[in-house]
Write a protein that holds these residues in place. Structure first.
Motif, PDB file in Angstrom:
ATOM      1  N   VAL A  73       1.185   8.088   1.890  1.00 20.83           N
ATOM      2  CA  VAL A  73       0.408   6.661   1.980  1.00 20.83           C
ATOM      3  C   VAL A  73       1.891   5.881   1.758  1.00 20.83           C
ATOM      4  O   VAL A  73       2.437   5.926   0.711  1.00 20.83           O
ATOM      5  N   ASP A  74       2.174   4.952   2.784  1.00 23.81           N
ATOM      6  CA  ASP A  74       3.373   3.962   2.513  1.00 23.81           C
ATOM      7  C   ASP A  74       2.756   2.427   2.527  1.00 23.81           C
ATOM      8  O   ASP A  74       3.871   1.511   2.579  1.00 23.81           O
ATOM      9  N   GLN A  75       1.688   2.241   2.284  1.00 23.13           N
ATOM     10  CA  GLN A  75       1.056   0.795   2.344  1.00 23.13           C
ATOM     11  C   GLN A  75       1.703   0.026   1.160  1.00 23.13           C
ATOM     12  O   GLN A  75       1.448  -1.168   1.164  1.00 23.13           O
ATOM     13  N   LEU A  76       2.148   0.641   0.073  1.00 21.42           N
ATOM     14  CA  LEU A  76       2.542  -0.116  -0.830  1.00 21.42           C
ATOM     15  C   LEU A  76       4.310  -0.134  -0.989  1.00 21.42           C
ATOM     16  O   LEU A  76       4.813  -0.794  -1.731  1.00 21.42           O
TER      17      LEU A  76
ATOM     18  N   GLN B 153       1.651  -3.850  -6.190  1.00 18.83           N
ATOM     19  CA  GLN B 153       1.686  -2.344  -6.112  1.00 18.83           C
ATOM     20  C   GLN B 153       0.667  -2.035  -7.211  1.00 18.83           C
ATOM     21  O   GLN B 153      -0.480  -1.040  -6.831  1.00 18.83           O
TER      22      GLN B 153
ATOM     23  N   ILE C 218       1.893   9.141  -2.474  1.00 21.19           N
ATOM     24  CA  ILE C 218       2.082   7.353  -2.469  1.00 21.19           C
ATOM     25  C   ILE C 218       3.460   7.289  -2.964  1.00 21.19           C
ATOM     26  O   ILE C 218       3.644   7.635  -4.022  1.00 21.19           O
TER      27      ILE C 218
ATOM     28  N   GLU D  61      -3.172  -2.788  -6.080  1.00 26.51           N
ATOM     29  CA  GLU D  61      -3.379  -1.812  -4.932  1.00 26.51           C
ATOM     30  C   GLU D  61      -3.716  -0.462  -5.419  1.00 26.51           C
ATOM     31  O   GLU D  61      -4.665   0.151  -5.035  1.00 26.51           O
TER      32      GLU D  61
ATOM     33  N   LYS E 167       6.705  -3.519  -1.782  1.00 30.74           N
ATOM     34  CA  LYS E 167       5.897  -4.670  -2.335  1.00 30.74           C
ATOM     35  C   LYS E 167       6.230  -5.033  -3.841  1.00 30.74           C
ATOM     36  O   LYS E 167       6.620  -4.132  -4.457  1.00 30.74           O
TER      37      LYS E 167
END
Length: 89
Positions: free
Chosen positions: A57-60, A68, A37, A71, A63
């Motif tokens: 994982v690049d969903q954070l 962050q 991540i 999440e 932000k």
């Protein structure tokens, strides 16, 4: 569930990022499920991590730090694997 989750500030090309790529690749080769991540940057090394067998994982990505943290808590709520935070702030 992932055996090891690495959290790192960026996976743009640099010394720590190359070291993590080498480490994570060896962990995958040893039969572990590895997730990476990253929190900011352009993700220069995404293809290399994915080619080695890691889930990236690049969903954070990019932000607000409070978002962050919130999440990450959700992601790790039910996780029992090893969490490695490289150069945390």
């Amino acid at each position: 569930m992932y055996d090891i989750t690495h959290v790192i500030t960026t996976i743009d090309r640099g010394g720590a990022e190359k070291h993590l790529l080498q480490l994570a690749s060896a962990q995958v080769a040893a039969g572990l499920k590895v997730r990476v991540i990253f929190l900011k940057g352009s993700g220069e090394l995404i293809r290399e991590f994915e080619a080695s067998g890691c889930l990236v994982v690049d969903q954070l990505l990019n932000k607000n730090i409070l978002v962050q943290i919130q999440e990450l808590r959700k992601i790790f709520k039910d996780e029992c694997g090893v969490i490695h935070a490289h150069l945390p702030r």
